[in-house]
Motif scaffolding. Sequence first.
Motif, PDB file in Angstrom:
ATOM      1  N   TYR A  85       2.158  14.881   3.600  1.00 20.77           N
ATOM      2  CA  TYR A  85       2.889  13.293   2.825  1.00 20.77           C
ATOM      3  C   TYR A  85       2.279  12.441   3.747  1.00 20.77           C
ATOM      4  O   TYR A  85       1.786  11.482   4.298  1.00 20.77           O
ATOM      5  N   TYR A  86       2.922  12.964   5.079  1.00 26.77           N
ATOM      6  CA  TYR A  86       3.332  12.175   6.346  1.00 26.77           C
ATOM      7  C   TYR A  86       1.693  11.699   6.226  1.00 26.77           C
ATOM      8  O   TYR A  86       0.980  10.530   6.788  1.00 26.77           O
ATOM      9  N   GLN A  87       0.882  12.678   6.603  1.00 22.91           N
ATOM     10  CA  GLN A  87      -0.160  12.807   7.157  1.00 22.91           C
ATOM     11  C   GLN A  87      -1.286  11.755   6.913  1.00 22.91           C
ATOM     12  O   GLN A  87      -1.742  10.672   6.454  1.00 22.91           O
ATOM     13  N   THR A  88      -0.674  11.998   4.991  1.00 26.82           N
ATOM     14  CA  THR A  88      -1.619  11.127   4.479  1.00 26.82           C
ATOM     15  C   THR A  88      -1.362   9.195   4.353  1.00 26.82           C
ATOM     16  O   THR A  88      -2.074   8.179   4.227  1.00 26.82           O
ATOM     17  N   VAL A  89       0.050   9.076   4.655  1.00 25.33           N
ATOM     18  CA  VAL A  89       0.603   8.094   5.027  1.00 25.33           C
ATOM     19  C   VAL A  89       0.301   7.179   5.967  1.00 25.33           C
ATOM     20  O   VAL A  89      -0.126   6.102   6.723  1.00 25.33           O
ATOM     21  N   LEU A  94       0.647  -1.442   0.198  1.00 23.47           N
ATOM     22  CA  LEU A  94      -0.150   0.239   0.253  1.00 23.47           C
ATOM     23  C   LEU A  94       1.249   1.212  -0.144  1.00 23.47           C
ATOM     24  O   LEU A  94       2.048   1.558   1.335  1.00 23.47           O
ATOM     25  N   SER A  95       0.846   2.165  -1.195  1.00 23.85           N
ATOM     26  CA  SER A  95       1.604   3.276  -1.320  1.00 23.85           C
ATOM     27  C   SER A  95       0.630   4.526  -1.467  1.00 23.85           C
ATOM     28  O   SER A  95      -0.334   4.325  -1.583  1.00 23.85           O
ATOM     29  N   VAL A  96       1.322   5.386  -0.910  1.00 19.26           N
ATOM     30  CA  VAL A  96       1.193   6.141  -1.208  1.00 19.26           C
ATOM     31  C   VAL A  96       2.039   7.275  -2.543  1.00 19.26           C
ATOM     32  O   VAL A  96       3.372   7.836  -2.317  1.00 19.26           O
ATOM     33  N   MET A 144       2.803  13.491  -6.711  1.00 20.76           N
ATOM     34  CA  MET A 144       3.618  13.960  -5.733  1.00 20.76           C
ATOM     35  C   MET A 144       5.262  14.011  -5.828  1.00 20.76           C
ATOM     36  O   MET A 144       6.436  14.313  -6.271  1.00 20.76           O
ATOM     37  N   ASP A 145       5.970  12.509  -6.389  1.00 18.78           N
ATOM     38  CA  ASP A 145       7.297  11.791  -6.692  1.00 18.78           C
ATOM     39  C   ASP A 145       7.601  11.691  -8.449  1.00 18.78           C
ATOM     40  O   ASP A 145       7.711  11.538  -8.558  1.00 18.78           O
ATOM     41  N   PHE A 146       6.147  12.959  -9.124  1.00 13.89           N
ATOM     42  CA  PHE A 146       6.126  12.530 -10.410  1.00 13.89           C
ATOM     43  C   PHE A 146       7.451  12.816 -11.064  1.00 13.89           C
ATOM     44  O   PHE A 146       8.072  12.558 -11.867  1.00 13.89           O
ATOM     45  N   SER A 147       8.311  14.471 -10.588  1.00 13.83           N
ATOM     46  CA  SER A 147       8.943  14.845 -11.137  1.00 13.83           C
ATOM     47  C   SER A 147       9.184  16.745  -9.796  1.00 13.83           C
ATOM     48  O   SER A 147       8.211  17.167  -9.631  1.00 13.83           O
ATOM     49  N   ASP A 148      10.579  16.895  -9.826  1.00  9.97           N
ATOM     50  CA  ASP A 148      11.195  18.187  -9.621  1.00  9.97           C
ATOM     51  C   ASP A 148      10.055  19.208  -9.828  1.00  9.97           C
ATOM     52  O   ASP A 148       9.724  19.776  -8.746  1.00  9.97           O
ATOM     53  N   THR A 149       9.453  19.281 -10.910  1.00 14.64           N
ATOM     54  CA  THR A 149       8.548  20.450 -11.289  1.00 14.64           C
ATOM     55  C   THR A 149       7.157  20.490 -10.907  1.00 14.64           C
ATOM     56  O   THR A 149       7.421  21.098 -10.386  1.00 14.64           O
ATOM     57  N   VAL A 150       7.102  19.117 -10.215  1.00 16.90           N
ATOM     58  CA  VAL A 150       5.867  19.235 -10.124  1.00 16.90           C
ATOM     59  C   VAL A 150       5.701  19.238  -8.561  1.00 16.90           C
ATOM     60  O   VAL A 150       5.231  20.016  -8.214  1.00 16.90           O
ATOM     61  N   GLY A 196       4.593   1.232   1.239  1.00 16.97           N
ATOM     62  CA  GLY A 196       5.284   1.217   0.726  1.00 16.97           C
ATOM     63  C   GLY A 196       6.151   2.410   0.764  1.00 16.97           C
ATOM     64  O   GLY A 196       5.496   3.929   1.612  1.00 16.97           O
ATOM     65  N   HIS A 197       7.799   2.852   0.636  1.00 17.89           N
ATOM     66  CA  HIS A 197       8.551   3.734   0.442  1.00 17.89           C
ATOM     67  C   HIS A 197       7.833   4.537   1.029  1.00 17.89           C
ATOM     68  O   HIS A 197       7.732   5.750   0.189  1.00 17.89           O
TER      69      HIS A 197
END
Length: 269
Positions: free
Chosen positions: A154-158, A116-118, A130-136, A175-176
Amino acid sequence: MKLRDGHVHSPYCPHGTKDSFKMYIERALKLGYTELSFTEHAPLPPSFEDPAPERDSGMKLEFLERYLFDLSLLKNEYKKDLIIHAGLEIDYIEGFEEETSRFIAEYGPALDDSILSVHFLLKDGNYDCMDFSDTVFSTMVTRYGSVDQVHDAYYQTVLASVKADLGPFKPKRIGHMTLSRKFQHRFKPAHSHKKIISGILHEIKKGEYELDYNGAGIFKPYCLEPYPSDDIVKEAFSLGIPLVYGSDAHQSKDLHQGRDQLLFPDALS
Ligand code: ZN
Ligand code: FE
């Protein structure tokens, strides 16, 4: 020492490579692995609009049966040398818990081992990958107000993902859990977020989940550390949380990536 990789992608990954299952399997055997979980990105909820420009974050639902069928044949073909698990990396998306539960109820019984990943965060009605690119990530920093606010979201969602009731077939592994650090050397957080991270670990322990100890971050140019990093892994270990190595390989040559740099090599399952 038994070698297991609990996080491997496949030719069914729409943003990965076309490396065949056999390329992954043969490479794993060469490296001495005895256990492998294919955890392809699960189809996203039908009513969720993938914010990635190519809309290729998850596999298409129409391919899922074939993915599982291919794996059932390979399990049998390699059963003497390798334990192959059929799994998925399932997204936890805030607001889509019901659709995700329905998906898990339908396909969970056919899966051996899942994660299970966010990847997607919700802010003011909009989702970002969030992890798509540094631009995003940079546009998110602007929208959220600061780097730390993106990390906190991010942490709240995890944390919510660990606590979520997604039914009896909910994945057993998270996951990660520090993916928000993927661009940390480009966008530096001011805080360690230690408290919420510790809260996540305690929920993981309480819910009897495992932790994906993911080598992929080490090779991301702005991350340079595994997910999660050493201090967090030490805390997880002291809590007795099972650590499962994940290469997160999207091509066969990335199997085993980062493994030699991880802590507690003998405790990894
Ligand atoms: Zn992927
Ligand atoms: Fe992932």
